[in-house]
Each structure stands twice: as structure tokens, then as C-alpha cells.
Write a protein that holds these residues in place. Structure first.
Motif, PDB file in Angstrom:
ATOM      1  N   UNK A 876     -74.690 147.782  -5.229  1.00 52.64           N
ATOM      2  CA  UNK A 876     -75.661 148.774  -5.119  1.00 52.64           C
ATOM      3  C   UNK A 876     -74.746 150.066  -4.709  1.00 52.64           C
ATOM      4  N   UNK A 877     -73.847 149.881  -3.673  1.00 51.91           N
ATOM      5  CA  UNK A 877     -72.921 150.924  -3.199  1.00 51.91           C
ATOM      6  C   UNK A 877     -72.105 151.518  -4.124  1.00 51.91           C
ATOM      7  N   UNK A 878     -71.409 150.363  -5.165  1.00 52.38           N
ATOM      8  CA  UNK A 878     -70.890 151.098  -6.232  1.00 52.38           C
ATOM      9  C   UNK A 878     -71.426 151.730  -7.269  1.00 52.38           C
ATOM     10  N   UNK A 883     -73.415 157.111  -9.883  1.00 47.56           N
ATOM     11  CA  UNK A 883     -74.796 157.639 -10.567  1.00 47.56           C
ATOM     12  C   UNK A 883     -75.697 158.753  -9.635  1.00 47.56           C
ATOM     13  N   UNK A 884     -75.183 158.662  -8.202  1.00 48.02           N
ATOM     14  CA  UNK A 884     -76.078 159.360  -7.305  1.00 48.02           C
ATOM     15  C   UNK A 884     -77.311 158.608  -7.117  1.00 48.02           C
ATOM     16  N   UNK A 886     -79.456 154.454  -6.603  1.00 51.06           N
ATOM     17  CA  UNK A 886     -79.163 153.072  -6.436  1.00 51.06           C
ATOM     18  C   UNK A 886     -79.906 152.325  -7.679  1.00 51.06           C
ATOM     19  N   UNK A 887     -79.436 151.336  -8.005  1.00 52.71           N
ATOM     20  CA  UNK A 887     -80.028 150.560  -9.294  1.00 52.71           C
ATOM     21  C   UNK A 887     -81.513 150.679  -9.271  1.00 52.71           C
ATOM     22  N   UNK A 888     -82.160 150.329  -8.078  1.00 54.82           N
ATOM     23  CA  UNK A 888     -83.580 150.406  -8.281  1.00 54.82           C
ATOM     24  C   UNK A 888     -84.067 151.766  -8.570  1.00 54.82           C
ATOM     25  N   UNK A 889     -83.507 152.693  -7.973  1.00 54.66           N
ATOM     26  CA  UNK A 889     -84.046 154.216  -8.356  1.00 54.66           C
ATOM     27  C   UNK A 889     -83.712 154.586  -9.733  1.00 54.66           C
TER      28      UNK A 889
END
Length: 893
Positions: A876-878, A883-884, A886-889
């Protein structure tokens, strides 16, 4: 008594004439046809030879192409019991029986042109038809170098010439895999309509071998009407209008195979048989290929022979006229045998005519001999002219190449100085020293050429003086002392004599000794040894030049004094002018020069000069020695100053000329990191070690050449992206084509413009930068993998994909899988995409994660583990850092 003696002489003379008539021999000749020009030429040749054999009667019977008629003609000669039969059979088997019958009747048989299936004959005269076909096949291979479809056009398939020519042609063509042999075409009646229909059945024919020139001309007209560019080869090679030689000259035929008629030879052998002289049973006639290269010479020879033959005919007509006169006088002698005065008068006339005839025969024999000698001389002159042309072309090629390198080292620095705005005193001085050095080098080349021209013209003479050879040698060796000291070379002059006064030409020996010492320095490494020894005995002096340099192999030793010879070893033997001139100058002094050499051990030159002393002359006290311009390496401090600078782009320069290499390195080191090498092998090692942005290489290098380097650079996936510029003195279009085939990106001929070279380098580096930007924006296009670099990146991404799934992803593993070192992989990826390997892997993971996030059935943890992350929180941090979001966002956006 006197009158009775005269009557007895007349009676004996008349008796001898009668006996002469009784002993005349008759030759019967059965010819299958006389309608074509080749057989007409054969008959004319027989008639000319019969002029030299008045004791022979000759009868020709023409079968007019009929086997039955020819058999009847041969039976006619058998019934007449001729003394000898000459026969040209129709076909291989048809006349065998009747010819064997004549032979069994103890009548000598001479087979002309065509053989039968039996060996019952006395002699055979004719060309080897198998060899005729073989020559046609070999020439077919020469003119169809890229291969093609070939066939032969047969006049009479059952005749021995057709059988032999077809067999020779087919077997010769079968040796070459690129020749496609078609079914032969049978056309015996020269019907162009029939032949046209046969040729139209075959889609493509690149060459037709016609078994005679008449068939060849018919085939040419047919192919021309069909608008086919088929090459035609004929057989006969007759001289005259619309004959083989003229058709080759006009370009109608690609070539014609000379097929001698054998008429003269047949009569000559028949005469030998009838007169009991020695003869050969098998008499093979000479045959050769007449092509556009030799057709003019053959035409001139044939024209000259025809003139001589016409002269022979005129002489023969004169002899016939004299013989008629002789016969008339002889008949008159019969009627006036009792008239003693007329008998004596006619006897004197007959004696005079007999001597005149002998003299005419001798003149004809001398003329025939002169024709043969003239033919041999023409062939010799033609060969010499061809060799001289080849030598001139080779000479011009070599001397042009030798001029271009020093011209480059004059022109390029000069243009560089002209375009500069700021001048450094030390750098300008070094540049001017380089220009001066190569100007002297050009001057020496011109002087050597002038000396060579004088030697060739025979205008070179010695201007000898009484001089001290010891002092003379010391002065020359002294000029090389600074170079020896600088390179730590042990230079010694070993001489037990205080002086040796002798006669020699100082100017020429100065060039000899200077050239030998200069060569020793050129091929002796630093810290080496060069010793010059002077020996003497009662008759000659010997000067020995010995070094422990690179040495020569056996082939180079054998050709050391040949003009412009260049060895195959890693060290070139130089221009080939100096040693050749040295040999000539020593020979002018009536001396000898030799070489002894072993590879990697050294070379020794020995110069022996006769010890000549002019007791009438005095030694010149004030001998003036002109110091030579000795080539030394120019040390440029700027190279050392820039060695520690680092630049964004790097260049590898490969040039065997140290001066030009040094100049280019100094000139380009202000903008780029420059690596220099003097051979293709070392250059390749440097390229692999540093993976530069561009390579500049000479073509002519010791060992492997620049084409080899280019091919290896472009075929290795580690270096295939690196552009290469070929920089060479070989400016011919053939060399440029060869460089383009090897994959060179640019080709610049010497002498070159420095600004042009720099602009080429700048442009190629800029193109590479644009390519990196393109690849950095589009990491991989799976639908476009034809280009080598896109293929490399696709393979690299497949390895990343494999490493992600197996949790073995690391730079070390990737470099091992790609067959490259870690450094080479970093530089390759950076050169192509303007990113390092880690950034490239990170971008690939982001791209892959976005694809996986589009699948709603997979949660964030599953995607993290699938991408090789051990901790979903780190994934998630990576992802957010790049991409500015999170994966969920990102999934919900």
C-alpha cells in the motif's frame, strides 16, 4: 654421241613423268552435307592444304544429309579402291558397318569430326565434343553467378557431337547447385516456329547452350520475339559475316565455343599415312571459349589468318598457272622430242619452273610459320597487358590509401584550428607539430614515388663520393637518439673501425639506412633493443640492423621487398614503398639486402656493399649531414587533464594510427568520456566493459577489421543498441555497401571533416535520447516486437513476470537470466529507457498492480502477495508513493 645422250635424257624424263602419274594417290572424302558454313569452311581448309600435296588426287561426295546416300558414297569409294578414305559420319551408329568394311579391306580410314561406335579406323581428327560441352557449362556458371535455369538446344540427338556436347554440358552444370538443368530441346531443322513453340512451353530459361551457331542465332531470334532476356551460347566460332565471332562481338551471343573444322589437319594426316610418315591415331583439336573479353583479339587473329590464306590461294593460283604452262611445255616436248634445240630450251624452262615452285613452297611455309609466331606473340602481349593493368590498379589503390591517413592528420587539425575561437598555446603547438610531422610524411611518400618512377624509367644513376661510412652511419643513428631515450630503447652502434673510406652514393644510402632504422623503431616496443653493427672484409662491408620487435612470419619475409605488400600479421609492414626502394638502391650499388625474422622474436636486415675505394679522389673533409625528421609520439597534456572529468555520455574510439587516435580523444574529451583502443579485439572488450553511447572505428585495423567489429556489435543483444560510425580511408562505394550490410550507422571517408564527425556523433546521441524517452513512456508494446531492442525489453519483462510469481525477483537473478553482468544490464536498460533497473521494475509492478486491481474478485492482500510483496501494508505504501493514491482509492476512483 651428244645427240644420243640428249635423246636418252628426254626419254628418261618422259618416263619419270609417266611413273609420276602412275604413283599418284587418291583420297575419297564422304561428307554428310556441305550446306552449312562450318562444313564449307572445312572444305576450303582441305583445298588449301591440298595445294601443298600435288601428288594427291581428291574426290568429295556430298550425302546431302541422307544416311543411305552416304553409305552408297562410301561403297563407291570402296569399289574404286581409293588409297585412303576420309569420312565425316552422319550419326553415331548408322555408318559404322560400311566404314568398318572399308577398314577391313586394308584401306586407311580417317574419321573427321564425328566418331562411330567402332574403333576400326586409322586416325581420328576433331575437337573433343565432351570438352566443348564442359567449357560451355563452366562458362555458364561464370555468367550466371546467382544461378538460373539452363538447357541445351540439340541439332541431331543421335550424332556423336550432340551426345558428347550434351553430356559434357550437363555434367559440368551438375557441379553447381545454383544451376537448374532443364530438359534439352531437340530442333534439328532450324525451324524457328517449332523452336518458338518449344521455348514457350518453358516459363523461364536463363541460358540456352545451342550445339552450333546457326541454332544459337535461331534461338536468339525466338527469344527476342518472345521478349526474353535469355543468354545464348553457341558452338563453331567461325569468322565472317553473321558467324559466331561476329555475333559475340555484336552481343547477339553471350559466347561461342571454338570448334575447329580440322580440314587442314585431316589432309595433313592423310598425307603422312600415304607417305609412310609417323602420325597419331587420336588428334584432338584445340577448343576454347570466345567471349566479349577476347572476341576482338580472336577477330583480329582470324582476319590476319584469312589474309594469309588468301595470299596462299593467290600463290596457289600462280602455281597452277605455272603448272599449266609446265604441262603445255611438256606436251610440246612430247611432239618435238626429236628437235634437240627445243628439247634443251624446254628443259631449261622446266628446271627454272621447278626451282620457282620450290621457292614458292618455301615462302608459303615461312608465311605459315610467321602466322603461328604472330598468334603466339599476340597472346603473350595480351597477357602482359592484362597483368600490367592489374598491377596499375593495385598500385593506385595502395598509394591512395597511404596518402589519405596523413592527409586526415593534416586537414582535420587544420579545420579544427580554423573553427576555434579560443586558442591554447600548448595545444596549438602540439597541433602544428602533428601537421608538420604528417607533412614530412607526405613529402617522403612523394619522394619515394619519384624515386620509383626514375627506377622504372631507368634514369636513376649513382653519384658516388669517397666518404667515411662509419661517420655517415653515426650521423643517421644520432637522429634517432631522442626517440630511443624517450621510449627507453637500447640503441647501439657496434663498430670496431675508426673509419671506412669507400665509394657510395650518400643520398641513396641515407634513404636505405634511415628507412631500415625507422622500421626497427616502428615495430619494436618500448624497453626494446635496436643494434646496428658494421663488419668488413677484403671485398665488402656488411651493415646489420637487428631488433627484438614483433618479427615476421614466413610469408611476410618472402614478400618483404615487394612493392606495396601488406602482411596478414597484426603489425602491418607499412606502405611497401620504403623496403622496395631500399632493395633497388642497394642493387644499384651492386650490393645485396636480405631479411631474417621470427615472429615475436625480432627482425634482422643485412646490407652487403662492395668495398670500392677510388684512390684518385680525396675524402671530403666537410661532410654535411642533414638531420631527419624522426617520427615521435606527440604528448598532449590536455588528455591527462580531462582524464578525471566525468560526462553524461561515453565514446569508444578504435583507430590503429596512434596520432589520429590521440587527436580524436583530445578533441572529443571536452564533451564526452572517451575510451581509445588500437585494435578491434581490444575495442570489443572495452565496449563490453563500459557499454558506451557510441562507437567510432576505423575499418582497416590490425587483426580483425571494422566490419567484423560492426557485425559483432549489432548481433550481440548487450550492445545492439549502440550506434557505430566507420571512419576509414577506404572510400569506395563497395566498402560503404559492405559497412551498411554489417550494420554501420554512418560511414565517413578519410580525410574527414572534424565538424561533420562531431555533428554525426551529436545527432546519434540525440536520437538515442529520443528513443529512451519513447521507451520510458511506452515500456512494452507486445504487438510490435520485431525490432531487436523491443524484443530485448519484452524478454526482460517476461523475466520480471516470472520472478514475481516465483518470489525470486532480484537484479542479480535478472542479469544472470539475461546472460549479462549486473553493470551491463544497468547500462543497457538505462541506454534504452532512461531509467535504472530498479525504477523499471517498480514501474512494471505498478502497471501490473493496476491490471490486477481491475479484478473485483481479488482483495488487496492477494494482489500484494501475487506481486511479490511479503507485507500488504508495504504494498500500500509503495503504491501510494508512486500514484498518490492507495490501492483501494485507485480501485474506487
Amino acid at each position: 654421241m651428244r645427240l644420243s645422250r640428249i635423246f636418252i635424257c628426254v626419254f628418261v624424263f618422259l618416263l619419270s613423268c609417266t611413273e609420276g602419274k602412275k604413283h599418284r594417290k587418291k583420297i575419297g572424302f564422304s561428307q554428310n552435307t556441305t550446306k552449312d558454313s562450318w562444313r564449307k569452311s572445312q572444305g576450303e581448309a582441305m583445298q588449301r592444304e591440298l595445294m601443298f600435296h600435288p601428288e594427291l588426287d581428291f574426290e568429295l561426295r556430298d550425302a546431302d544429309g541422307s544416311i543411305e546416300k552416304q553409305n552408297r558414297d562410301i561403297q563407291h569409294f570402296l569399289d574404286q579402291k581409293v588409297d585412303l578414305l576420309i569420312v565425316s559420319p552422319m550419326v553415331f551408329e548408322a555408318n559404322t558397318a560400311i566404314i568398318s568394311k572399308v577398314y577391313d579391306a586394308d584401306i586407311p580410314v580417317v574419321i573427321l569430326d564425328r566418331k562411330t561406335s567402332s574403333d576400326k579406323y586409322t586416325a581420328f581428327v576433331g575437337a573433343e565434343n565432351y570438352l566443348v560441352g564442359q567449357n560451355a557449362g563452366e562458362y555458364t556458371h561464370l555468367i550466371l553467378k546467382n544461378g538460373g535455369k539452363v538447357t541445351d538446344l540439340i541439332a541431331g540427338p543421335e550424332s556423336s557431337p550432340s551426345i558428347g556436347r550434351h553430356k559434357g554440358f550437363i555434367e559440368s552444370c551438375q557441379k553447381y547447385a545454383n544451376l537448374d538443368i532443364l530438359t534439352p530441346i531437340i530442333s534439328g531443322d532450324y525451324d524457328s516456329l517449332y523452336l518458338k513453340s518449344e521455348i514457350q512451353k518453358i516459363p523461364q530459361i536463363d541460358l540456352i547452350f545451342a550445339h552450333n551457331d546457326r541454332l544459337a542465332y535461331t534461338a536468339y531470334k525466338v527469344c527476342k520475339s518472345l521478349k526474353r532476356s535469355t543468354k545464348i551460347i553457341g558452338v563453331d566460332g567461325l569468322f565472317g559475316p553473321n558467324e559466331g565471332i561476329e555475333m559475340v562481338e555484336k552481343g547477339i551471343l553471350a559466347a561461342t565455343i571454338l570448334y575447329p573444322t580440322g580440314g587442314e589437319e585431316a589432309i595433313r594426316i592423310a598425307a603422312n599415312i600415304l607417305n609412310g610418315r609417323t602420325y597419331n591415331k587420336e588428334n584432338q583439336l584445340f577448343t576454347t571459349v570466345i567471349n566479349p573479353e577476347n572476341v576482338r583479339i580472336m577477330k583480329q587473329q582470324s582476319h590476319k589468318i584469312e589474309e594469309q590464306q588468301q595470299n596462299i590461294v593467290r600463290q596457289s593460283d600462280k602455281l597452277n598457272s605455272l603448272n599449266k604452262t609446265y604441262s603445255s611445255q611438256k606436251n610440246t616436248l612430247y611432239t618435238t622430242v626429236f628437235l634437240l634445240t627445243l628439247v634443251i630450251s624446254f628443259g631449261s624452262v622446266l628446271l627454272f619452273l621447278f626451282r620457282e615452285k620450290q621457292r614458292s613452297n618455301k615462302v608459303l611455309a615461312d608465311q605459315n610459320l610467321a602466322i603461328k609466331e604472330q598468334k603466339i606473340e599476340i597472346e603473350r602481349v595480351s597477357t602482359q597487358a592484362l597483368q600490367a593493368t592489374e598491377e596499375k590498379l593495385r598500385f593506385y589503390s595502395y598509394i591512395s590509401h597511404e596518402f589519405k591517413t596523413p592527409l586526415s592528420l593534416i586537414l582535420t587539425p587544420t579545420e579544427d584550428l580554423i573553427h576555434r575561437n579560443v586558442f591554447d598555446k600548448t595545444e596549438v603547438k602540439n597541433t602544428l607539430n602533428l601537421i608538420q610531422k604528417n607533412t614530412y610524411r607526405l613529402l617522403r611518400l612523394v619522394d619515394q614515388l619519384l624515386d620509383l618512377r626514375k627506377l622504372d624509367a631507368g634514369k636513376m644513376t649513382l653519384r658516388t663520393e669517397s666518404c667515411d661510412l662509419v661517420l655517415f652511419l653515426k650521423d643517421i643513428i644520432q637522429d634517432f637518439s631522442p626517440t630511443a631515450h624517450k621510449r627507453n630503447i637500447d640503441l647501439q652502434f657496434i663498430c670496431p673501425f675508426a673509419e671506412i673510406i669507400m665509394e657510395f652514393d650518400p643520398e641513396k644510402l641515407d634513404k636505405v639506412f634511415f628507412n631500415l632504422i625507422s622500421n626497427a623503431f616502428k615495430y619494436t616496443p618500448n624497453d626494446g633493443r635496436i643494434h646496428i653493427s658494421l663488419l668488413k672484409n677484403m671485398d665488402f662491408v656488411e651493415i646489420v640492423f637487428s631488433d627484438n620487435g614483433f618479427g615476421m612470419n614466413q610469408q611476410d619475409r618472402d614478400h618483404a621487398f615487394d612493392l606495396f605488400y601488406r602482411g596478414k600479421q597484426n603489425v602491418s609492414l607499412g606502405t611497401g614503398l620504403g623496403l622496395a626502394l631500399s632493395h633497388e638502391f642497394v642493387t644499384l650499388h651492386e650490393g645485396e639486402i636480405g631479411v631474417e625474422s621470427t615472429e615475436n622474436k625480432g627482425t634482422t636486415f643485412r646490407v652487403k656493399l662492395p668495398l670500392k675505394v677510388d684512390l684518385t679522389s680525396e675524402l671530403k673533409e666537410n661532410q654535411i649531414h642533414t638531420p631527419h625528421f624522426v617520427e615521435e609520439d606527440i604528448v598532449v597534456k590536455k588528455e591527462e587533464e580531462n582524464a578525471t572529468l566525468e560526462f553524461e555520455n561515453s565514446i569508444v574510439i578504435i583507430e590503429d594510427n596512434v596520432e589520429l587516435l590521440t587527436f580524436l580523444k583530445n578533441r572529443l574529451s571536452t564533451k564526452y568520456q572517451v575510451f581509445g583502443e588500437e585494435s578491434a579485439e581490444k575495442g570489443w572488450e572495452t565496449i563490453l566493459k563500459n557499454i558506451p553511447d557510441i562507437v567510432v572505428s576505423d575499418v582497416m585495423l590490425p587483426g580483425n577489421d571494422g566490419f567484423w567489429l560492426t557485425n559483432r556489435l549489432k548481433s550481440d543483444f548487450r550492445t545492439s543498441h549502440i550506434p557505430i560510425i566507420l571512419l576509414t580511408a577506404k572510400g569506395q562505394i563497395e566498402s560503404q555497401i559492405e559497412g551498411a550490410k554489417a550494420g554501420a550507422d554512418a560511414y565517413i571517408a578519410k580525410p574527414f571533416n572534424q565538424q561533420l564527425l562531431e555533428e554525426k556523433i551529436n545527432g546519434m546521441i540525440e536520437n538515442n535520447r529520443r528513443m529512451r524517452l519513447r521507451f520510458s513512456n511506452e515500456i512494452t508494446d507486445p504487438h510490435d516486437v520485431e525490432k531487436v531492442e523491443r524484443k530485448f525489453l519484452l524478454d526482460f519483462e517476461l523475466l520480471i513476470e516470472k520472478g514475481l510469481k516465483n518470489s525470486t525477483l532480484s537484479v542479480e537473478n535478472l542479469s544472470q537470466e539475461m546472460g549479462m553482468s549486473r553493470v551491463q544490464l544497468y547500462r543497457k536498460i538505462t541506454a534504452l529507457t532512461d531509467k535504472n533497473v530498479n525504477d523499471y521494475i517498480s514501474e512494471y509492478k505498478i502497471k501490473k498492480s493496476k491490471q490486477l486491481l481491475q479484478d473485483p474478485t481479488k482483495n488487496i492482500s492477494e494482489i500484494a502477495y501475487e506481486l511479490g510483496f511479503n507485507n500488504p501494508g508495504y504494498f500500500t505504501t509503495f503504491f501510494k508513493q508512486r500514484t498518490k493514491q492507495t490501492p483501494s482509492e485507485w480501485r474506487n476512483s
